[in-house]
Write an enzyme that holds these catalytic residues in place. Structure first.
Site, PDB file in Angstrom:
ATOM      1  N   SER A 168       0.851  -1.187   0.000  1.00 48.67           N
ATOM      2  CA  SER A 168       0.000   0.000   0.000  1.00 48.67           C
ATOM      3  C   SER A 168       0.887   1.236   0.000  1.00 48.67           C
ATOM      4  CB  SER A 168      -0.890   0.011   1.251  1.00 48.67           C
ATOM      5  OG  SER A 168      -1.509   1.266   1.426  1.00 48.67           O
ATOM      6  N   TYR A 195      -1.397  -0.616  10.173  1.00 43.55           N
ATOM      7  CA  TYR A 195      -1.523  -0.973   8.753  1.00 43.55           C
ATOM      8  C   TYR A 195      -0.271  -0.569   7.974  1.00 43.55           C
ATOM      9  CZ  TYR A 195      -3.767  -1.322   4.128  1.00 43.55           C
ATOM     10  OH  TYR A 195      -4.088  -1.653   2.831  1.00 43.55           O
TER      11      TYR A 195
END
Length: 241
Positions: free
Chosen positions: A138, A151
């Protein structure tokens, strides 16, 4: 064998499902892993699209489950040519409010799950002297993001794991790359309120969120190009320019 055997974790929706549809349309045999059994409607839709899912449920962050999933695919098809590590979760909170459980749970699914599947599939790919592993990272893992300490850490770890896997796998013909999506129209984005969504869109030079199919396009490209390994491909509409 003319058809590539592809295993996609977290393949029942979003990027995973878009990738399954794309690769299936390219005459690959696509098997998806889901954490839990699917509802009847979802099952019927996947069957219509020629995507195999029954018998591959399991938690990739659990080593026993990961081993069973990979063994089941090998027993059924004799090989795995491509592994797409897509399974992931979020538990967003500002760092000072984030509990240790929130942090560890996200790292376990996103990073440890990717490690488990990669480690186990490489044993078979080394015997084949070929293989392709594609990890979903990501832009949060490359640049950080407010409220996503867990995350971001998990996705940054995937980048390091990708590069190490590429170096270790190359001698046996195994390639490994990562895709770093930006803001993509998935459940994660839909959970944001309209004002937050508009704030993000204003920062994206192309003026819109990405589509899961555009990440699937990138994965398809990485499968086909045999001279790319150890790379992280950012697909974010220019957000991180």
């Amino acid at each position: 064998m003319s058809k590539k055997i592809v295993l996609i974790t977290g393949g029942a929706k979003g990027i995973g499902l878009a990738t399954a549809n794309r690769l299936s349309s390219e005459e690959m045999t696509v098997v998806i892993n889901t954490h839990t059994p699917l509802e009847e409607k979802e099952s019927e839709k996947l069957e219509e699209q020629g995507i195999v899912f029954k018998g591959f449920e399991g938690d990739v962050s659990n080593e026993d489950d990961a081993q069973r999933i990979i063994k089941t695919v090998i027993d059924e098809y004799g090989r795995i040519d491509v592994l797409v590590n897509n399974a992931g979760i979020i538990k967003d909170k500002l760092l000072f409010r984030m509990g240790l459980d929130d942090f560890e749970t996200v790292l376990k699914v996103n990073l440890v799950g990717t490690f488990n599947m990669t480690k186990l599939v490489m044993k078979f790919m080394q015997k084949q002297k070929s293989g392709n592993i594609i990890n979903i990272s990501s832009i949060s893992g490359l640049h950080g993001n407010i409220g996503q300490g867990n995350y971001s850490a998990s996705k940054a770890g995937i980048v390091g794991l990708t590069k190490t896997t590429a170096k270790e796998g190359a001698i046996r013909g195994i390639r490994c790359n990562a895709v770093a999506p930006g803001m993509i129209n998935t459940d994660m984005v839909h959970k944001m309120n309209a004002q937050r969504q508009n704030e993000f869109i204003a920062q994206i030079p192309l003026g819109r969120f990405g589509r899961p199919e555009e990440i699937a396009d990138t994965i398809s490209f990485l499968i086909k190009n045999n001279y790319i390994t150890g790379q992280v491909i950012t697909v974010d509409g220019g957000l991180t320019i």
